[in-house]
Design an enzyme around this catalytic site. Structure first.
Site, short mmCIF file in Angstrom:
data_model
loop_
_atom_site.label_atom_id
_atom_site.label_comp_id
_atom_site.label_asym_id
_atom_site.label_seq_id
_atom_site.Cartn_x
_atom_site.Cartn_y
_atom_site.Cartn_z
N CYS A 45 80.12 -10.63 73.84
CA CYS A 45 79.95 -10.14 75.22
C CYS A 45 81.31 -9.88 75.87
O CYS A 45 81.49 -8.92 76.61
CB CYS A 45 79.16 -11.14 76.06
SG CYS A 45 77.50 -11.46 75.43
N THR A 46 82.27 -10.75 75.60
CA THR A 46 83.60 -10.58 76.18
C THR A 46 84.20 -9.24 75.73
O THR A 46 84.77 -8.49 76.54
CB THR A 46 84.51 -11.76 75.76
OG1 THR A 46 83.90 -12.96 76.23
CG2 THR A 46 85.91 -11.63 76.31
#
Ligand code: BEZ
Length: 211
Positions: A45-46
């Site tokens: 997600c980062t």
């Protein structure tokens, strides 16, 4: 029932890192992308939110507003944004919805219980100026999405909306496009002055019209 292509994208009000927003007001008359991720402070997600931030100018050029969503709190989102900016060399400038009550996740069917009871999967919706759903993709938590592919689809959708052309397999910006079946060859020759290559009566190419 879950959303399908061509359905009206449901409106909502939500708490975001940019304050409370009304989705339709946020979109205005332009295009929009609403995309979910499973959880803050997770590695894939980062990179996804970092990549989206690095492509912010590309989305803006196409008149596309971007809005992210997960079921984490605003406090988590704000802390995590610092990490995203630090590790991905970007500046997250789009809002992230804190969907703790799962309102948005429910409206857009972003929780797939057999994948996870609690987290949103990687859903992405492209919404047109008419507020209709133009693209839906769903990826598993373990696979980061390709945001260049999302831009490519937006380019294709905008060509269809503005010029009545479609795009062939693996099409890239600058390559020839396809005259849609609803346009006769006679009309296509008038409409596309750069020329029409009739390979078969149903397979007709023309140079990308907006270049
Ligand atoms: C990730 O973003 O790395 C991730 C999130 C949830 C499950 C697996 C991976």
């Amino acid at each position: 029932m879950s959303l399908r292509l061509g359905d009206i994208a449901p409106n909502f009000r939500a708490k975001t890192t940019a304050g409370e927003i009304d989705f339709y007001e946020f979109l205005g008359n332009g295009w929009g992308i609403l995309f979910s991720h499973p959880a803050d402070y997770t590695p894939v997600c980062t990179t996804e939110l970092g990549k989206t931030a690095l492509l912010q100018d590309e989305f803006a050029k196409r008149n596309v507003k971007v809005l992210a969503v997960s079921v984490d709190s605003l406090e988590h989102h704000n802390g995590w944004i610092n990490d995203i900016n630090e590790t991905q060399g970007c500046n997250v400038g789009f809002p992230i919805i804190a969907d703790e009550d799962r309102q948005v996740a429910g409206l857009y069917d972003m929780i797939h219980p057999n994948a996870s009871e609690t987290f949103t999967v990687r859903s992405l919706f492209v919404i047109g100026p008419d507020k209709k759903v133009k693209l839906m993709i769903t990826y598993p938590a373990s696979t980061g999405r390709n945001f260049y592919e999302v831009l490519r689809v937006v380019d294709s959708l905008q060509l269809t909306a503005n010029y009545s052309v479609a795009t062939p397999a693996d099409w890239k910006h600058g390559e020839n496009v396809i005259v849609v079946p609803a346009v006769s060859t006679e009309d296509a020759i008038k409409k596309f002055p750069k020329g029409v290559d009739v390979v078969k009566p149903y397979l007709r190419f023309t140079p990308q019209p907006n270049l």
